[in-house]
Design a protein around this motif. Structure first.
Motif, PDB file in Angstrom:
ATOM      1  N   ASN A   1       1.116   4.040  -4.980  1.00 32.80           N
ATOM      2  CA  ASN A   1       0.608   5.390  -4.725  1.00 32.80           C
ATOM      3  C   ASN A   1       1.755   6.322  -4.314  1.00 32.80           C
ATOM      4  O   ASN A   1       2.629   5.940  -3.535  1.00 32.80           O
TER       5      ASN A   1
ATOM      6  N   ASP B   1      -5.613   0.518  12.105  1.00 30.19           N
ATOM      7  CA  ASP B   1      -6.077   1.327  10.972  1.00 30.19           C
ATOM      8  C   ASP B   1      -6.529   2.702  11.441  1.00 30.19           C
ATOM      9  O   ASP B   1      -7.428   3.301  10.844  1.00 30.19           O
TER      10      ASP B   1
ATOM     11  N   ASP C   1       0.820  -1.211   0.000  1.00 30.22           N
ATOM     12  CA  ASP C   1       0.000   0.000   0.000  1.00 30.22           C
ATOM     13  C   ASP C   1       0.854   1.261   0.000  1.00 30.22           C
ATOM     14  O   ASP C   1       0.396   2.318   0.415  1.00 30.22           O
TER      15      ASP C   1
ATOM     16  N   ALA D   1      -0.890  -0.777   7.532  1.00 27.41           N
ATOM     17  CA  ALA D   1      -0.427  -0.472   6.177  1.00 27.41           C
ATOM     18  C   ALA D   1      -0.286   1.032   5.976  1.00 27.41           C
ATOM     19  O   ALA D   1      -0.469   1.529   4.867  1.00 27.41           O
ATOM     20  N   HIS D   2       0.017   1.770   7.050  1.00 29.17           N
ATOM     21  CA  HIS D   2       0.263   3.201   6.901  1.00 29.17           C
ATOM     22  C   HIS D   2       1.396   3.629   7.828  1.00 29.17           C
ATOM     23  O   HIS D   2       1.760   2.908   8.767  1.00 29.17           O
TER      24      HIS D   2
ATOM     25  N   GLY E   1       0.706   5.820   2.759  1.00 28.55           N
ATOM     26  CA  GLY E   1       0.185   4.459   2.808  1.00 28.55           C
ATOM     27  C   GLY E   1      -1.320   4.414   2.666  1.00 28.55           C
ATOM     28  O   GLY E   1      -1.944   5.321   2.097  1.00 28.55           O
ATOM     29  N   ASN E   2      -1.920   3.369   3.196  1.00 27.18           N
ATOM     30  CA  ASN E   2      -3.355   3.140   3.064  1.00 27.18           C
ATOM     31  C   ASN E   2      -4.155   4.192   3.831  1.00 27.18           C
ATOM     32  O   ASN E   2      -3.908   4.432   5.010  1.00 27.18           O
ATOM     33  N   ASN E   3      -5.106   4.800   3.133  1.00 27.56           N
ATOM     34  CA  ASN E   3      -5.965   5.823   3.737  1.00 27.56           C
ATOM     35  C   ASN E   3      -7.440   5.470   3.576  1.00 27.56           C
ATOM     36  O   ASN E   3      -8.300   6.344   3.566  1.00 27.56           O
ATOM     37  N   ALA E   4      -7.742   4.180   3.482  1.00 26.02           N
ATOM     38  CA  ALA E   4      -9.122   3.746   3.237  1.00 26.02           C
ATOM     39  C   ALA E   4     -10.073   4.184   4.338  1.00 26.02           C
ATOM     40  O   ALA E   4     -11.283   4.324   4.111  1.00 26.02           O
TER      41      ALA E   4
ATOM     42  N   GLN F   1       3.215   1.969   1.902  1.00 31.05           N
ATOM     43  CA  GLN F   1       3.430   2.430   3.274  1.00 31.05           C
ATOM     44  C   GLN F   1       4.883   2.804   3.541  1.00 31.05           C
ATOM     45  O   GLN F   1       5.171   3.511   4.515  1.00 31.05           O
TER      46      GLN F   1
ATOM     47  N   ASN G   1      -6.314   3.633  -5.436  1.00 30.52           N
ATOM     48  CA  ASN G   1      -5.387   2.503  -5.518  1.00 30.52           C
ATOM     49  C   ASN G   1      -4.112   2.859  -4.748  1.00 30.52           C
ATOM     50  O   ASN G   1      -3.403   3.793  -5.107  1.00 30.52           O
ATOM     51  N   TYR G   2      -3.823   2.125  -3.708  1.00 35.98           N
ATOM     52  CA  TYR G   2      -2.665   2.437  -2.879  1.00 35.98           C
ATOM     53  C   TYR G   2      -1.406   1.711  -3.343  1.00 35.98           C
ATOM     54  O   TYR G   2      -0.313   2.037  -2.897  1.00 35.98           O
TER      55      TYR G   2
END
Length: 441
Positions: free
Chosen positions: A197, A219, A119, A162-163, A177-180, A121, A193-194
């Motif tokens: 990214n 998260d 992701d 994942a961040h 990283g992941n910011n969902a 990260q 899409n990470y």
């Protein structure tokens, strides 16, 4: 036949090599004798050790491990990371399958990462043969948009599932990283899409106050301001953001409840249960409490002053794992509660009230009566304590040898890790660990 030794020549050589300070430390009547001065470490000397599962690259030396005649898929004992010996590491953190290091340097690249990068990260890194984008096998620089690289210092790093969060002394916090769920502190983009990214977000301050420290949960993210206020953002389904609701929040928002008006000096979280420590030594908690960490409810969405910690003396340190909590009081006593391997033997896997771990398990005895625990740490399902002598003790689930004890069996009470240096800081992921240390000599 004996060979005469010109001691005056040896003395000159020693003075030339070690300086006049070595010569001045010798009494005048012995100036004709040779001077032998062994090298010693300074406060700035350090080592970084890594251990645990190696297949995801988080140990930073997967190439060497897999090129051996008998490839190592895990390392069950502390292994020195040579990358760190070539650079002065200020801070280090374990995420879920990746590791991050901040360096004391005036160069542009101040943060390096290794391990899983599904992701981004640990930043964007173009795919190349033998080193795909999703897995980084050795520490690589992470591109961060510093305004004044030569003047900016990275003081702390924190890693989640994942961040990544990076705290600087002059430019606030950088997240990637992941910011969902908004855990990077920026607007959630549906369908983003990470993988590959290149977005790096900057949080200059929180409500006008500068940032004192950062923590990543699974998260979600937590920030403590220099005013002692706690801000949270990200996934909040278990109340882990402490914002009074169970929704998702991307804006850094002030945690509500009993922490309001308190000067918070530390926040601890490895998953979705959060502990906070005030300057007065009081403990607060919020988030997932299905294992009885906080109270009899399932989730708590605002900070509670934990009554079961009030009779333990002034608390100096805190740690929160996936299913258990741990505190350390000013007398160096460690207390645990929750569910799992708690460190008090194989027969006890659930404690509703904080229970003291015998200090003899941390090396205290009549020959070392001054031994006391100075800090505690929790990963997802394993725990650690560091003593004033720099000794590291670990216990818990031993996934991939993440306890560093030389085997992969679970450990039900604290056991000393043979690390060969004074431990200054330890960080745990899911199945790997690292420690920043200072040489003994």
């Amino acid at each position: 036949m004996k060979t005469a030794v010109n001691t005056s020549i040896l003395t000159k050589i020693c003075i030339r090599h070690y300086g006049k300070r070595a010569r001045q430390s010798v009494p005048k009547e012995h100036h004709h004798l040779p001077i032998f001065q062994y090298p010693t470490s300074s406060d700035t000397d350090q080592r970084v050790y890594v251990w645990g599962l190696a297949e995801h690259g988080a140990l930073g030396n997967q190439r060497q491990l897999l090129r051996q005649k008998k490839p190592q898929h895990y390392v069950s004992y502390p292994k020195r990371l040579h990358f760190a010996e070539q650079n002065r590491v200020l801070d280090a953190a374990c995420g879920y399958g990746f590791s991050v290091f901040s360096l004391d340097t005036k160069e542009h690249y101040k943060v390096f990462g290794t391990g899983l990068n599904t992701d981004s990260q640990i930043g964007y890194h173009a795919p190349r043969k033998g080193n795909p984008l999703s897995v980084i096998l050795a520490p690589v620089p992470i591109e961060l948009p510093f305004k004044t690289p030569s003047q900016t210092r990275v003081t702390r790093v924190a890693a989640g599932r994942a961040h990544l969060m990076v705290l600087t002394d002059k430019e606030g916090v950088f997240t990637l990283g992941n910011n969902a769920y908004g855990q990077c502190g920026r607007r959630i983009v549906e369908g983003e899409n990470y993988f590959g990214n290149q977005v790096v977000h900057r949080i200059p301050d929180v409500d006008g106050a500068s940032v004192k420290t950062i923590v990543c949960g699974q998260d979600h993210s937590l920030i403590v301001s220099d005013k002692g206020e706690v801000f949270a953002f990200g996934w909040g389904a278990d109340g882990q953001t402490g914002l009074g609701h169970f929704g998702t929040e991307w804006r850094p928002s002030r945690v509500v409840g009993d922490v309001q008006g308190e000067n918070i000096v530390k926040v601890a979280c490895a998953a979705d249960c959060v502990l906070a420590l005030s300057e007065k030594g009081e403990v607060f908690g919020w988030g997932n409490t299905e294992y009885g960490q906080l109270n009899n409810e399932q989730q708590v969405n605002s900070a509670l002053n934990l009554p079961n910690c009030r009779g333990l003396g002034k608390i100096r340190d805190i740690a929160a794992g996936g299913t258990l909590c741990m505190v350390l009081n000013e007398d160096g006593e460690v207390f645990v509660w929750g569910y799992g391997i708690l460190g008090v033997g194989p027969q006890v896997d659930h404690l509703k009230e904080p229970t003291r771990v015998p200090r003899t398990l941390f090396g205290w005895n009549e020959y070392q009566p001054d031994t006391r625990v100075k800090s505690v740490t929790c990963g997802l399902s394993h725990s650690a304590a560091v003593t004033n002598h720099g000794d590291l003790f670990t216990w818990g689930r031993n996934r991939g040898g993440c306890l560093g004890l030389g085997h992969t069996k679970d450990q039900f009470f604290p056991l000393r890790v043979a690390i060969g240096a004074r431990v200054k800081k330890v960080s745990f992921g899911v199945d790997h660990s690292l420690a920043v240390c200072q040489p003994h000599v």
